[in-house]
Write a protein that holds these residues in place. Sequence first.
Motif, short mmCIF file in Angstrom:
data_model
loop_
_atom_site.label_atom_id
_atom_site.label_comp_id
_atom_site.label_asym_id
_atom_site.label_seq_id
_atom_site.Cartn_x
_atom_site.Cartn_y
_atom_site.Cartn_z
N TYR A 52 0.83 -1.20 0.00
CA TYR A 52 0.00 0.00 0.00
C TYR A 52 0.87 1.26 0.00
O TYR A 52 0.64 2.18 -0.79
N GLY A 53 1.84 1.33 0.87
CA GLY A 53 2.70 2.51 0.97
C GLY A 53 3.46 2.78 -0.32
O GLY A 53 3.66 3.94 -0.70
N GLU A 54 3.89 1.72 -0.99
CA GLU A 54 4.59 1.89 -2.26
C GLU A 54 3.67 2.49 -3.32
O GLU A 54 4.06 3.38 -4.07
N ASN A 56 1.02 4.31 -2.70
CA ASN A 56 0.72 5.67 -2.28
C ASN A 56 1.84 6.63 -2.69
O ASN A 56 1.58 7.76 -3.11
N ARG A 57 3.08 6.19 -2.58
CA ARG A 57 4.22 7.02 -2.99
C ARG A 57 4.33 7.13 -4.51
O ARG A 57 4.69 8.16 -5.06
N PRO A 64 -5.26 8.81 0.66
CA PRO A 64 -5.36 7.46 1.22
C PRO A 64 -6.77 6.88 1.07
O PRO A 64 -6.92 5.69 0.76
#
Length: 137
Positions: A52-54, A56-57, A64
Amino acid sequence: MATMTAAQKREQARVEYDAFCRTCPTNELLGRLSDKWVGLVVAALSEGPRRYGELNRKIAGVSPKMLTQTLRALERDGLLSRTVTPSVPVRVDYELTPLGVGLAGLLTAVKAWAETHIEEVHAARGHYDAMADSPAS
């Protein structure tokens, strides 16, 4: 050939999957696939599984909330899978399914086309706006 009523045409479109018919299920699917976040998420996942964080970046500007909604919708439609690995913290990976891989080629081609032709589109917009603002129009 007999003339069909509007109701008969709608029923036939449902059977034949005519996306031009508002009530056709493919019309709903096209609505989902035309969302810009869907295209960018699928394009990002075409490079391989991501957390998820990847995502989002990688996808600048997505909130989000919007990313979560998009991921859930794509999972529901069978285009991506979500794998939870129990650990501390919990690891969640997203990956395209075979159905999603089939779509990825099309959406990444649209993304590439947009990246290639944006200058031409900007020029066309400038020309259109100038014409619209001129007194002769």
